[in-house]
Motif scaffolding. Structure first.
Motif, PDB file in Angstrom:
ATOM      1  N   SER A 289      10.540  -1.703  -7.026  1.00 30.38           N
ATOM      2  CA  SER A 289      11.661  -1.562  -6.090  1.00 30.38           C
ATOM      3  C   SER A 289      12.211  -0.140  -6.053  1.00 30.38           C
ATOM      4  O   SER A 289      13.266   0.093  -5.486  1.00 30.38           O
ATOM      5  CB  SER A 289      12.764  -2.556  -6.430  1.00 30.38           C
ATOM      6  N   ARG A 313      15.825   3.084  -3.273  1.00 25.06           N
ATOM      7  CA  ARG A 313      15.582   1.714  -3.747  1.00 25.06           C
ATOM      8  C   ARG A 313      15.263   0.825  -2.566  1.00 25.06           C
ATOM      9  O   ARG A 313      15.864   0.951  -1.491  1.00 25.06           O
ATOM     10  CB  ARG A 313      16.817   1.180  -4.469  1.00 25.06           C
ATOM     11  N   PRO A 317      11.986  -6.108  -4.513  1.00 26.80           N
ATOM     12  CA  PRO A 317      10.714  -5.607  -5.052  1.00 26.80           C
ATOM     13  C   PRO A 317       9.577  -5.938  -4.092  1.00 26.80           C
ATOM     14  O   PRO A 317       9.558  -7.044  -3.533  1.00 26.80           O
ATOM     15  CB  PRO A 317      10.545  -6.372  -6.362  1.00 26.80           C
ATOM     16  N   SER A 318       8.658  -5.017  -3.927  1.00 24.10           N
ATOM     17  CA  SER A 318       7.596  -5.211  -2.952  1.00 24.10           C
ATOM     18  C   SER A 318       6.312  -4.515  -3.402  1.00 24.10           C
ATOM     19  O   SER A 318       6.327  -3.674  -4.303  1.00 24.10           O
ATOM     20  CB  SER A 318       8.049  -4.631  -1.608  1.00 24.10           C
TER      21      SER A 318
END
Length: 426
Positions: A289, A313, A317-318
């Motif tokens: 992230s 940021r 999360p990816s």
DNA sequence: TCTGGGGTCCTAGGACCC
DNA sequence: TCTGGGGTCCTAGGACCC
């Protein structure tokens, strides 16, 4: 508790040796491998060392006539080839112990605990012979009661041809002599700064360092240094690390083939590095992230200097490339200043976690929860099969004037059908 | 003309909280 | 005049490795 026994297996002049495997006419010839952009020598065969060339020498400074006269061959670095050869070596080594730590592309520690009934020097000889048979690569084997002493033994083996590349320092009658022979700068864990500090305090070799008082070492070299000193004394402080720990950050950065001045080119180059970083993230089944982008001019040049970085940021999360590409382009716009010759940019991805631990969100698209992961998996699969970057993003540009120089690249003999060597009957 | 790229760990110091 | 102290978290910087 029986004491530990470690073997350190290290490939000799690894990159140069890999090139020689597929170019037999290079055997006994001086061979050097160049850094990205063909800038400096990063690896050399013993024959090239003998001609007075060192790691770090600028390639262009080596006289053309000198190269011709001595039959020197210089190659761009071919990490695809070296990575694949490394896998073959490591696979061979797993036959010799169930406990292996792959320490770097050309080194591995084996635990030989439980093998004490064997003559370990003979066992080392067998390891060396088998790796040679399987891969055509020469290795050195150092054996000792701690990892640090195994490193010392390995260096001793390499530097003394008469012992044929295998040395066991455990209980060796000349152990102290060997530690005295080992100069501080060559000890595992002593770099340039510590070597200078130690020498200015009258400590010049491993034997003297092993005598230094704990409190002094702790104060001067932190707990890391104290562990290393204990290891020199034969007390094992560093365990074999068999599980590859998940990465805490992933960096992709490169110097440009030629200086870059325009924002658009900076964004394209950085998009390329960003893509690579996120690919690595997916290879590890992780999501992240946080992304940092950094840029810098050429500090060696006598011209206006500028360096900057910034972090962004992601909302969640990816591991979806466009999330990061978008963030990277935005950061770049913020940190870029016109009027400079840029030399390098890079992307760092951090705040990493395993994808199974990624939080979900009802109100926003999540990496695992919609089509994004499917698209990424599909892209990765196609690129894996058809060659990397067959499928890419327009953000990386087309002209790529910043691309690195690799003018003397050898084929990917082992990983590409097009490059596979052909045996011809005469 | 050149001077790599990708990592980790430890420590000190600041911010913030109670 | 005095303005705590301890804990945690984060970041920057310095050391190392290949």
């Amino acid at each position: 508790m029986p004491r530990d026994i470690f073997a350190l297996i290290d490939c000799n002049s690894f990159y140069a040796a890999c090139e020689k495997v597929f170019n037999p006419h290079l055997i006994d010839k001086p061979v050097g491998i160049l850094s990205n952009n063909d800038g400096i020598i990063v690896a050399l065969s013993p024959e090239l060392k003998k001609l007075g060339i060192s790691r770090g020498d600028a390639a262009f400074k080596i006289d053309k006539n000198f190269i011709l006269k001595n039959g020197i061959h210089l190659f761009s670095s071919n990490y695809t080839l070296y990575g694949d050869m490394s896998n073959r070596v490591m696979k061979t080594l797993t036959n010799f112990s169930p406990d292996i730590e792959i320490y770097s592309i050309d080194e591995a520690f084996l635990s030989l605990q439980g093998f004490e009934h064997l003559n370990l020097t003979d066992y080392g000889r067998q390891i060396k012979k088998t790796v040679w048979q399987h891969t055509g690569l020469p290795v050195s084997v150092g054996i000792g009661p701690t990892k640090t002493l195994a490193k010392v033994a390995n260096r001793f083996a390499k530097k003394h041809p008469f012992i044929e590349g295998i040395f066991d320092i455990t209980d060796h009658p000349d152990k102290d002599k060997i530690l005295r022979w080992m100069e501080v700068e060559h000890i595992w864990g002593v770099g340039r700064q510590y070597a200078k500090m130690l020498r200015s305090n009258g400590i010049e070799n491993a034997f003297q360092l092993a005598q230094a008082p704990d409190s002094w070492v702790l104060k001067k070299m932190t707990i890391v240094g104290l562990r290393m000193v204990k290891e020199l004394r034969g007390i094992s402080c560093l365990d074999l690390e068999e599980d590859i720990p998940a990465k805490k950050e992933i960096v992709s950065s490169k110097s440009f083939g030629s200086p870059v001045t325009e924002l658009n080119d900076m964004q394209e180059a950085t998009a390329e590095y960003c893509l690579r970083a996120v690919e690595k993230l997916r290879e590890e089944h992780q999501v992240a992230s946080q992304i940092t982008v950094f840029i810098t001019t050429n500090r060696f040049k006598n011209e206006p200097q500028y360096a900057n970085y910034a972090t962004a940021r992601l909302p969640l999360p990816s591991a979806y490339s466009p999330d990061f590409l978008h963030a990277a382009a935005t950061i770049m716009k913020r940190i870029y200043r016109s009027g400079y010759n840029y030399k390098k940019s890079g992307v760092m991805i951090s705040d990493i976690m395993h994808q199974s631990k990624a939080p979900l969100d009802f109100f926003q698209p999540c990496y695992l929860d919609d089509k994004r992961k499917i698209i990424m998996d599909c892209m990765d699969e196609i690129n894996e099969k058809m060659g990397s970057r067959q499928l890419t993003y327009a953000a990386c540009g087309i002209k790529k004037t910043w691309q690195m120089k690799r003018q003397a690249l050898t084929p990917s003999y082992t990983t590409s059908w097009e490059h596979i060597p052909v045996v011809k009957a005469i």
